[in-house]
Design a protein around this motif. Structure first.
Motif, mmCIF file in Angstrom:
data_model
loop_
_atom_site.group_PDB
_atom_site.id
_atom_site.type_symbol
_atom_site.label_atom_id
_atom_site.label_comp_id
_atom_site.label_asym_id
_atom_site.label_seq_id
_atom_site.Cartn_x
_atom_site.Cartn_y
_atom_site.Cartn_z
ATOM 1 N N MET A 238 35.916 45.720 41.113
ATOM 2 C CA MET A 238 36.623 46.877 41.669
ATOM 3 C C MET A 238 38.098 46.865 41.299
ATOM 4 O O MET A 238 38.757 47.903 41.322
ATOM 5 N N VAL A 239 38.619 45.696 40.933
ATOM 6 C CA VAL A 239 40.015 45.608 40.502
ATOM 7 C C VAL A 239 40.245 46.473 39.262
ATOM 8 O O VAL A 239 41.318 47.049 39.066
ATOM 9 N N THR A 240 39.197 46.598 38.417
ATOM 10 C CA THR A 240 39.333 47.370 37.179
ATOM 11 C C THR A 240 39.052 48.850 37.377
ATOM 12 O O THR A 240 39.312 49.648 36.475
ATOM 13 N N CYS A 241 38.533 49.234 38.533
ATOM 14 C CA CYS A 241 38.125 50.627 38.738
ATOM 15 C C CYS A 241 39.299 51.586 38.590
ATOM 16 O O CYS A 241 39.183 52.643 37.984
ATOM 17 N N GLY A 242 40.452 51.203 39.143
ATOM 18 C CA GLY A 242 41.613 52.071 39.075
ATOM 19 C C GLY A 242 42.060 52.360 37.656
ATOM 20 O O GLY A 242 42.585 53.437 37.362
ATOM 21 N N ARG A 243 41.846 51.407 36.777
ATOM 22 C CA ARG A 243 42.223 51.603 35.368
ATOM 23 C C ARG A 243 41.417 52.740 34.748
ATOM 24 O O ARG A 243 41.947 53.548 33.985
ATOM 25 N N PHE A 244 40.141 52.809 35.091
ATOM 26 C CA PHE A 244 39.298 53.879 34.565
ATOM 27 C C PHE A 244 39.617 55.209 35.236
ATOM 28 O O PHE A 244 39.597 56.258 34.586
ATOM 29 N N CYS B 230 31.936 51.847 42.090
ATOM 30 C CA CYS B 230 32.932 52.551 41.269
ATOM 31 C C CYS B 230 32.217 53.589 40.406
ATOM 32 O O CYS B 230 31.461 53.232 39.497
ATOM 33 N N ALA B 231 32.437 54.858 40.706
ATOM 34 C CA ALA B 231 31.777 55.930 39.953
ATOM 35 C C ALA B 231 32.234 55.961 38.500
ATOM 36 O O ALA B 231 31.465 56.345 37.612
ATOM 37 N N GLU B 232 33.476 55.549 38.249
ATOM 38 C CA GLU B 232 34.022 55.624 36.893
ATOM 39 C C GLU B 232 33.411 54.603 35.945
ATOM 40 O O GLU B 232 33.526 54.752 34.726
ATOM 41 N N THR B 233 32.785 53.558 36.459
ATOM 42 C CA THR B 233 32.216 52.538 35.574
ATOM 43 C C THR B 233 30.697 52.481 35.634
ATOM 44 O O THR B 233 30.089 51.580 35.055
ATOM 45 N N VAL B 234 30.075 53.458 36.301
ATOM 46 C CA VAL B 234 28.626 53.390 36.487
ATOM 47 C C VAL B 234 27.874 53.339 35.155
ATOM 48 O O VAL B 234 26.824 52.703 35.031
ATOM 49 N N ASN B 235 28.404 53.984 34.122
ATOM 50 C CA ASN B 235 27.747 53.974 32.814
ATOM 51 C C ASN B 235 27.835 52.631 32.104
ATOM 52 O O ASN B 235 27.089 52.379 31.154
ATOM 53 N N LEU B 236 28.750 51.769 32.552
ATOM 54 C CA LEU B 236 28.969 50.488 31.886
ATOM 55 C C LEU B 236 28.318 49.322 32.604
ATOM 56 O O LEU B 236 28.113 48.264 31.995
ATOM 57 N N ALA C 77 42.569 56.570 33.456
ATOM 58 C CA ALA C 77 42.246 57.052 32.118
ATOM 59 C C ALA C 77 41.559 58.407 32.165
ATOM 60 O O ALA C 77 41.885 59.322 31.403
ATOM 61 N N TYR C 78 40.603 58.570 33.086
ATOM 62 C CA TYR C 78 39.893 59.843 33.178
ATOM 63 C C TYR C 78 40.781 60.943 33.745
ATOM 64 O O TYR C 78 40.660 62.119 33.358
ATOM 65 N N ASP C 79 41.682 60.600 34.648
ATOM 66 C CA ASP C 79 42.645 61.581 35.136
ATOM 67 C C ASP C 79 43.525 62.070 33.981
ATOM 68 O O ASP C 79 43.849 63.263 33.892
ATOM 69 N N GLY D 80 42.904 54.811 25.545
ATOM 70 C CA GLY D 80 42.923 53.654 26.429
ATOM 71 C C GLY D 80 41.547 53.212 26.885
ATOM 72 O O GLY D 80 41.389 52.126 27.445
ATOM 73 N N LEU D 81 40.537 54.057 26.619
ATOM 74 C CA LEU D 81 39.201 53.739 27.115
ATOM 75 C C LEU D 81 38.541 52.596 26.353
ATOM 76 O O LEU D 81 37.853 51.769 26.955
ATOM 77 N N ALA D 82 38.716 52.556 25.033
ATOM 78 C CA ALA D 82 38.033 51.525 24.251
ATOM 79 C C ALA D 82 38.408 50.118 24.705
ATOM 80 O O ALA D 82 37.518 49.304 24.997
ATOM 81 N N PRO D 83 39.693 49.772 24.788
ATOM 82 C CA PRO D 83 40.023 48.429 25.279
ATOM 83 C C PRO D 83 39.623 48.218 26.726
ATOM 84 O O PRO D 83 39.260 47.106 27.120
ATOM 85 N N ALA D 84 39.640 49.293 27.534
ATOM 86 C CA ALA D 84 39.222 49.157 28.933
ATOM 87 C C ALA D 84 37.745 48.810 29.016
ATOM 88 O O ALA D 84 37.329 47.996 29.849
#
Length: 271
Positions: A82-88, A248-254, A91-93, A125-129
């Motif tokens: 969840m620490v990484t969720c904010g980063r995504f 985290c909805a932003e990382t569900v695909n990963l 990026a999406y914002d 920024g998404l690729a390195p994330a």
């Protein structure tokens, strides 16, 4: 670019290769740095596979229930990720920056340029994330003593309803699936091995058979989407609040993705 672009990037399930090519076009000099977390993630996953078996080898308990200790380990991984969720989220914002001008005939040029810059920054920024996330997931699994297969199973029963997204546009209903066909196959095979473990001649066996048949006959679905069986639901229930807090909805695909090298090791692909 509009919000539709961000949604496509977020939910299409495209391979990492596409995003990596984008990054190389703009940041040729940083390509090796960008690939590093992907390669490290592969190395850690290979260690995980040796210790706990591969993602496709895990077999649930006969009744499908998850022991409290295993759920605690799963949640430990969720909390760390969840620490990484904010980063995504950021990026999406940024990707959605341009949608504020939808419908405007003559928006301020300075604001448009600023929004375009933010959108590009979000995209690149998404690729390195992605790489950092997969590396962090694999390392957290290793640190908490849980294999990717077990993580995949628990994730599917904890968040199964989040893996399918129904969208209605007038009279048209579309469904977006947040896991790849490979992962859907992995989940089906888990239930088949679970059926073998459960043995013949019980109502539970018949329920498992029926669910396996449904998965085989219905494209693009996940196990128990119509409701968890009693034993599984009971094992999840005490942890439901914390599970929801650590989704985290932003990382569900990963979350259930694995990545591998392609083209002789010069590229990365994930599914």
């Amino acid at each position: 670019m509009s919000g539709k672009t961000a949604s496509w990037l977020k939910g299409c399930g495209c391979t990492f290769t596409v995003l990596l090519v984008l990054g190389v076009i703009v940041l040729v000099g940083s390509s090796l740095t960008m690939l590093k977390p992907f390669r490290q993630a592969i190395e850690i996953r290979e260690q995980l596979d040796l210790e706990y078996g591969s993602q496709s080898e895990f077999t649930p308990a006969a009744d499908g229930a998850v022991l409290p200790d295993r759920m605690e380990r799963f949640l430990a991984v969720r909390r760390e990720l969840m620490v990484t969720c904010g980063r995504f989220e950021q990026a999406y914002d940024s990707l959605n920056s341009m949608e504020q001008f939808d419908g405007q005939d003559d928006p301020p040029q300075g604001e448009v340029l600023k929004a375009a810059f933010n959108a590009a920054r979000g995209a690149f920024g998404l690729a390195p994330a992605f790489g950092d996330f997969i590396q962090a997931r694999n390392q957290s699994l290793m640190d908490n003593g849980i294999g990717l297969g077990e993580y995949t199973y628990i994730y599917s029963i904890a968040y199964g309803d989040r893996l399918l997204d129904l969208q209605e546009d007038g009279d048209v209903t579309t469904m977006q699936v947040h896991v790849s066909p490979r992962v859907l196959g992995v989940l089906q095979d888990m239930l088949k091995r679970q059926l073998d473990r459960a043995g013949p001649g019980s109502a539970w066996t018949e329920a498992l058979k029926a669910e396996i048949n449904r998965l085989e006959e219905t494209a693009w679905t996940v196990p128990w989407i119509d409701g968890l069986p009693a034993a599984i639901a009971a094992s999840v229930a005490p942890f439901r609040l914390e599970l929801e807090e650590n989704f985290c909805a932003e990382t569900v695909n990963l979350e259930l993705t694995i990545n591998r090298t392609i083209n002789g090791g010069i590229g990365i692909q994930g599914d």
